[in-house]
Write an enzyme that holds these catalytic residues in place. Structure first.
Site, mmCIF file in Angstrom:
data_model
loop_
_atom_site.group_PDB
_atom_site.id
_atom_site.type_symbol
_atom_site.label_atom_id
_atom_site.label_comp_id
_atom_site.label_asym_id
_atom_site.label_seq_id
_atom_site.Cartn_x
_atom_site.Cartn_y
_atom_site.Cartn_z
ATOM 1 N N GLU A 1 35.804 2.437 -19.170
ATOM 2 C CA GLU A 1 35.868 1.185 -19.926
ATOM 3 C C GLU A 1 36.218 1.377 -21.390
ATOM 4 O O GLU A 1 36.855 0.512 -21.978
ATOM 5 C CB GLU A 1 34.609 0.331 -19.740
ATOM 6 C CG GLU A 1 33.337 0.930 -20.248
ATOM 7 C CD GLU A 1 32.125 0.058 -19.958
ATOM 8 O OE1 GLU A 1 32.272 -1.151 -19.840
ATOM 9 O OE2 GLU A 1 31.024 0.620 -19.871
ATOM 10 N N TRP B 1 38.117 -15.241 -24.445
ATOM 11 C CA TRP B 1 38.408 -14.248 -23.421
ATOM 12 C C TRP B 1 39.179 -15.022 -22.356
ATOM 13 O O TRP B 1 38.632 -15.877 -21.678
ATOM 14 C CB TRP B 1 37.106 -13.665 -22.849
ATOM 15 C CG TRP B 1 37.338 -12.529 -21.893
ATOM 16 C CD1 TRP B 1 37.500 -11.216 -22.195
ATOM 17 C CD2 TRP B 1 37.417 -12.620 -20.457
ATOM 18 N NE1 TRP B 1 37.689 -10.483 -21.046
ATOM 19 C CE2 TRP B 1 37.641 -11.308 -19.968
ATOM 20 C CE3 TRP B 1 37.321 -13.671 -19.548
ATOM 21 C CZ2 TRP B 1 37.763 -11.030 -18.608
ATOM 22 C CZ3 TRP B 1 37.453 -13.388 -18.191
ATOM 23 C CH2 TRP B 1 37.670 -12.079 -17.742
ATOM 24 N N HIS C 1 34.860 15.000 1.380
ATOM 25 C CA HIS C 1 35.371 14.059 2.373
ATOM 26 C C HIS C 1 36.520 13.209 1.829
ATOM 27 O O HIS C 1 36.762 12.114 2.331
ATOM 28 C CB HIS C 1 34.225 13.172 2.879
ATOM 29 C CG HIS C 1 33.111 13.969 3.469
ATOM 30 N ND1 HIS C 1 33.190 14.547 4.720
ATOM 31 C CD2 HIS C 1 31.925 14.347 2.945
ATOM 32 C CE1 HIS C 1 32.076 15.218 4.960
ATOM 33 N NE2 HIS C 1 31.286 15.119 3.892
ATOM 34 N N LYS D 1 31.530 4.409 -17.932
ATOM 35 C CA LYS D 1 31.576 4.461 -19.401
ATOM 36 C C LYS D 1 32.918 5.003 -19.864
ATOM 37 O O LYS D 1 33.544 4.455 -20.760
ATOM 38 C CB LYS D 1 30.474 5.371 -19.895
ATOM 39 C CG LYS D 1 29.335 5.021 -20.674
ATOM 40 C CD LYS D 1 28.721 3.748 -20.982
ATOM 41 C CE LYS D 1 29.061 2.497 -20.275
ATOM 42 N NZ LYS D 1 27.945 1.642 -19.978
ATOM 43 N N ARG E 1 32.047 -11.110 -27.362
ATOM 44 C CA ARG E 1 32.085 -11.900 -26.135
ATOM 45 C C ARG E 1 33.511 -12.155 -25.655
ATOM 46 O O ARG E 1 33.732 -12.664 -24.551
ATOM 47 C CB ARG E 1 31.397 -13.245 -26.357
ATOM 48 C CG ARG E 1 29.956 -13.128 -26.768
ATOM 49 C CD ARG E 1 29.362 -14.496 -26.995
ATOM 50 N NE ARG E 1 29.308 -15.248 -25.758
ATOM 51 C CZ ARG E 1 28.299 -15.218 -24.903
ATOM 52 N NH1 ARG E 1 27.244 -14.498 -25.175
ATOM 53 N NH2 ARG E 1 28.332 -15.908 -23.800
ATOM 54 N N LYS F 1 31.477 -8.764 -23.443
ATOM 55 C CA LYS F 1 30.110 -8.302 -23.256
ATOM 56 C C LYS F 1 29.350 -9.048 -22.172
ATOM 57 O O LYS F 1 28.689 -8.460 -21.347
ATOM 58 C CB LYS F 1 29.375 -8.439 -24.599
ATOM 59 C CG LYS F 1 27.940 -7.948 -24.586
ATOM 60 C CD LYS F 1 27.877 -6.455 -24.637
ATOM 61 C CE LYS F 1 26.470 -5.924 -24.570
ATOM 62 N NZ LYS F 1 26.470 -4.537 -24.063
ATOM 63 N N ASN G 1 33.478 -22.753 -23.080
ATOM 64 C CA ASN G 1 33.263 -21.459 -22.420
ATOM 65 C C ASN G 1 32.914 -21.774 -20.977
ATOM 66 O O ASN G 1 31.987 -22.540 -20.723
ATOM 67 C CB ASN G 1 32.109 -20.736 -23.134
ATOM 68 C CG ASN G 1 31.650 -19.494 -22.393
ATOM 69 O OD1 ASN G 1 32.398 -18.934 -21.578
ATOM 70 N ND2 ASN G 1 30.441 -19.056 -22.668
ATOM 71 N N GLY G 2 33.650 -21.214 -20.027
ATOM 72 C CA GLY G 2 33.381 -21.494 -18.613
ATOM 73 C C GLY G 2 34.687 -21.755 -17.890
ATOM 74 O O GLY G 2 35.764 -21.445 -18.405
ATOM 75 N N CYS H 1 33.758 -15.513 -24.002
ATOM 76 C CA CYS H 1 34.087 -16.545 -24.972
ATOM 77 C C CYS H 1 32.853 -16.833 -25.825
ATOM 78 O O CYS H 1 31.741 -16.885 -25.336
ATOM 79 C CB CYS H 1 34.554 -17.865 -24.352
ATOM 80 S SG CYS H 1 36.072 -17.707 -23.425
ATOM 81 N N GLU I 1 27.723 5.876 -13.520
ATOM 82 C CA GLU I 1 27.647 5.310 -14.871
ATOM 83 C C GLU I 1 28.526 6.117 -15.843
ATOM 84 O O GLU I 1 29.206 5.533 -16.691
ATOM 85 C CB GLU I 1 26.181 5.282 -15.326
ATOM 86 C CG GLU I 1 25.939 4.866 -16.757
ATOM 87 C CD GLU I 1 26.387 3.443 -17.095
ATOM 88 O OE1 GLU I 1 26.778 2.691 -16.191
ATOM 89 O OE2 GLU I 1 26.369 3.102 -18.293
HETATM 90 C C1 F6R Z 1 29.301 -1.808 -18.837
HETATM 91 C C2 F6R Z 1 28.631 -3.087 -18.946
HETATM 92 C C3 F6R Z 1 28.776 -4.045 -17.828
HETATM 93 C C4 F6R Z 1 27.482 -4.854 -17.651
HETATM 94 C C5 F6R Z 1 27.667 -5.945 -16.603
HETATM 95 C C6 F6R Z 1 26.400 -6.727 -16.387
HETATM 96 O O1 F6R Z 1 29.047 -0.985 -19.939
HETATM 97 O O2 F6R Z 1 27.988 -3.378 -19.927
HETATM 98 O O3 F6R Z 1 29.128 -3.414 -16.652
HETATM 99 O O4 F6R Z 1 26.475 -3.984 -17.260
HETATM 100 O O5 F6R Z 1 28.676 -6.806 -17.023
HETATM 101 O O6 F6R Z 1 25.966 -7.307 -17.575
HETATM 102 P P1 F6R Z 1 24.483 -7.755 -17.755
HETATM 103 O O7 F6R Z 1 23.630 -6.528 -17.725
HETATM 104 O O8 F6R Z 1 24.431 -8.446 -19.067
HETATM 105 O O9 F6R Z 1 24.156 -8.657 -16.611
#
Ligand code: F6R
Length: 617
Positions: free
Chosen positions: A497, A74, A513, A494, A27, A612, A100-101, A2, A490
């Protein structure tokens, strides 16, 4: 999670709020709304979907004003509907609020307020708070108070909240006052000349001023066009510290790139250079970090490190485990922050806790940090969020200086974390057994990374062609061993997502396994193997996949010898020291997932259901 923008000043608030919301859209982008405080009162506009919809709706509305609040949502409590969209105006029409929260005790609040005659038009927790402020506002009137009635009402309402909030609030009787408050959700005050902007992060402020006050938990701010004051929950005045934002607006623009994600992938050489700048000793044999707030002697007392974080940043922690154990010989444990914060983990007294976070605002990482501090542990943060809550609350740390990362999928922040943990391995190693010569060699390897990444990025079009070939598959495996195992995780994350393809990361040998059951013509595997003594073993794992008709994309370093015809596609990265291989191997995976997502027509920068900065549990 948010985004909030509030403004009081002399400018036309509508455009300013919309511009801010566009910058904060990463966000959360389920719906958005705003209130313009015009001479006729609150003018509320809300729309489901992207901020562009709100821009369109707002262009048909003639309300003008110089005070307003806005929000991009969000969804947590309640579906994506217009009535659940913020701002929420109290049922008596007095208070408008964006939040937000999560208000955890909103059900009890709602029951109480219904008895008191307030009604509800949304399913959100937030509406309960706006009504509660209105309730206290009405009560203050009965009690005969006046000038600070609005402020007192907000403060009293917040004293009943269990949960987290970053809020911006206006009152219909106070056309010259905007109030903000935070607990657990970020809120920043931009300090201009005769104008103030309240926002969830700096990107909505930077076009207007680079002077900011980072509000702390339990602080409230009241703004007029003539000034502002910050007070604690106990109503005590606080001397605000005005900080300067250390990046400029061009850093957060897309420029010539189609997506932020691609821009940020290509910014990696610069981000890596920034992470290293001024951080090697004059004799070139070790790293130096100014902000650890621990002497070498104190660091020698540490016999265990605990790394904790979420998502992509958690993968950085796993790489830290491999590198620090190998180069510094200190045992490292890695925990998901969301688990650690509620687990009663027995930790040795000489444990040092590291949290890794791009934003510095992730609520679970913050929770783990606070829990570690509560138990008396020293905590350090590796973060890109200058002035973020975690940066301020940790006992020390290392800034990434990667510049703003706008794409929801983390790219440059991740590789910059990988570089910092490699530098940390060097630094801690040199405090222990690593020789001058080995240290100097590692410094050389680290310094070479930006150019090696530049070289790797030249494969862009080759990777795009591979992506086009594989974009139609529904399942993928990502496989690697040792430090390439977290990189496989990772790569899978990627892809998941941004392209919504099911993908799993596994240690390559572990595949036998269980996951091997998935292997078939329809499930390609991406192997990451960069040489060393286990390279041959990974080749055997590839043979096992090929024997079952699985397609294989292999990312390997230049000097690795791969039998002709063994794999379907290859991506070759430069030869380099083991300490920097995780960085080099990550780059093709980012490009692969990016181009697959583009090929599938996905919104790369704003993937479905994601946001984000995850500031709710
Ligand atoms: C994936 C991604 C998320 C963040 C996670 C932690 O591409 O960006 O998995 O890594 O939400 O976020 P931060 O690093 O801001 O604590």
């Amino acid at each position: 999670m948010c985004g909030i923008v509030g403004y009081i000043g002399k400018k036309d608030v509508r455009n300013l709020l919309l511009e801010g919301l566009k910058r904060l859209e990463y966000r959360g982008y389920d719906s958005s709304g705003l209130v313009v405080f015009s001479p006729t009162g609150f003018n509320v506009i809300k729309r489901i979907g992207r901020v562009a919809k709100l821009v369109e709706a707002t262009s048909k509305n003639s309300a003008k004003g110089t005070l307003g609040i806005s929000h991009t949502r969000w969804a947590t409590h309640g579906g994506v509907t217009e009535s659940n969209t913020h701002p929420h105006v109290s049922s008596d029409g007095k208070i408008a609020m964006v939040h937000n929260g999560v208000i955890e005790n909103y059900v009890e609040m709602k029951k109480f307020l219904e008895i008191k005659g307030f009604s509800f038009s949304s399913e959100t927790d937030s509406e309960a708070l706006s009504n509660l402020i209105a309730y206290h506002y009405a009560k203050e009137k009965e009690d005969g108070e006046d000038t600070s009635r609005f402020f007192t009402a907000v403060r009293k309402a917040l004293s009943h909240v269990e949960g987290t909030y970053g809020i911006a609030v206006t009152c219909v009787d106070y056309p010259d006052e905007l109030i903000g408050a935070r607990k657990g959700s970020p809120l920043i005050l931009g300090v201009g000349k005769g104008e103030y902007i309240l926002a969830s992060d700096e990107s909505a402020i930077i076009t207007h001023t680079s002077n900011v006050v980072y509000l702390d938990d339990n602080e409230m701010v009241s703004m007029s066009r003539d000034g502002f004051r910050v007070v604690s929950a106990a109503d005590e005045g606080i001397d605000p510290v005005i900080n300067t934002i250390d990046w400029n607006i061009e850093d957060s623009e897309k420029g010539k790139f189609e997506h932020y994600m691609l821009k940020e992938i290509f910014e990696q050489p610069a981000a890596l250079e920034n992470a290293m700048r001024g951080r090697f000793s004059d004799d070139g044999s070790t790293a130096i970090f100014g902000g650890l707030n621990l002497t070498p002697r104190e660091l020698r007392q540490i016999d265990r490190l605990l790394f904790t974080s979420c998502g992509t940043a958690w993968h950085s922690c796993l790489v830290a485990e491999y590198l620090i154990e190998r180069y510094a010989r200190i045992p490292v444990e890695v925990e998901y922050a969301s688990e650690l914060r509620y687990r009663n983990a027995p930790l040795d007294k000489n444990t040092l806790v590291f949290v890794v976070t791009q934003s510095g605002e992730t609520i679970d990482t913050l929770g783990a940090l606070r829990e570690a501090q509560r138990r008396g542990y020293r905590t350090l943060a590796i973060t890109n969020g200058v002035g973020s809550t975690i940066a301020r609350e940790a006992d020390g740390g290392i800034y990434q200086h990667a510049g703003p990362e706008v794409g929801v999928a983390s790219t440059k922040a991740f590789t910059s974390q990988l570089l910092i943990v490699a530098m940390l391995a060097l630094y801690l190693g040199r405090l222990r057994d690593m020789s001058y010569t080995d240290g100097a060699e590692m410094v050389k390897a680290l310094r070479s990374v930006p150019n090696l990444v530049r070289e790797t990025l030249k494969q862009d079009q080759h990777i795009k062609a591979i992506a086009a070939k594989y974009a139609g598959y529904a399942d993928f495996l990502f496989l690697g061993r040792q430090a390439m195992f977290p990189i496989a995780l990772e790569g899978a994350l990627k892809l998941k997502e941004i392209s919504y393809i099911h993908a799993e990361g596994y240690p390559a040998a572990e595949m036998k396994h269980g996951p091997i059951a998935l292997i078939c013509e329809e499930c390609p595997s991406v192997f990451i193997a960069t040489g060393g003594e286990i390279f041959q073993k990974v080749l055997s794992n590839i043979q096992e996949v090929k024997a079952r008709k699985g397609k294989v994309i292999l990312i390997h370093s230049k000097s690795c010898e791969v039998p002709d015809g063994l794999v379907d596609d290859t991506i070759i990265i430069p030869d380099a020291a083991d300490s920097v291989m995780p960085i080099l191997a990550t780059v093709p995976l980012q490009l692969l997932s990016y181009y697959i997502a583009v090929e599938r027509g996905c919104d790369v920068d704003k993937p479905r259901n994601l946001a984000k900065s995850v500031t709710v549990e």
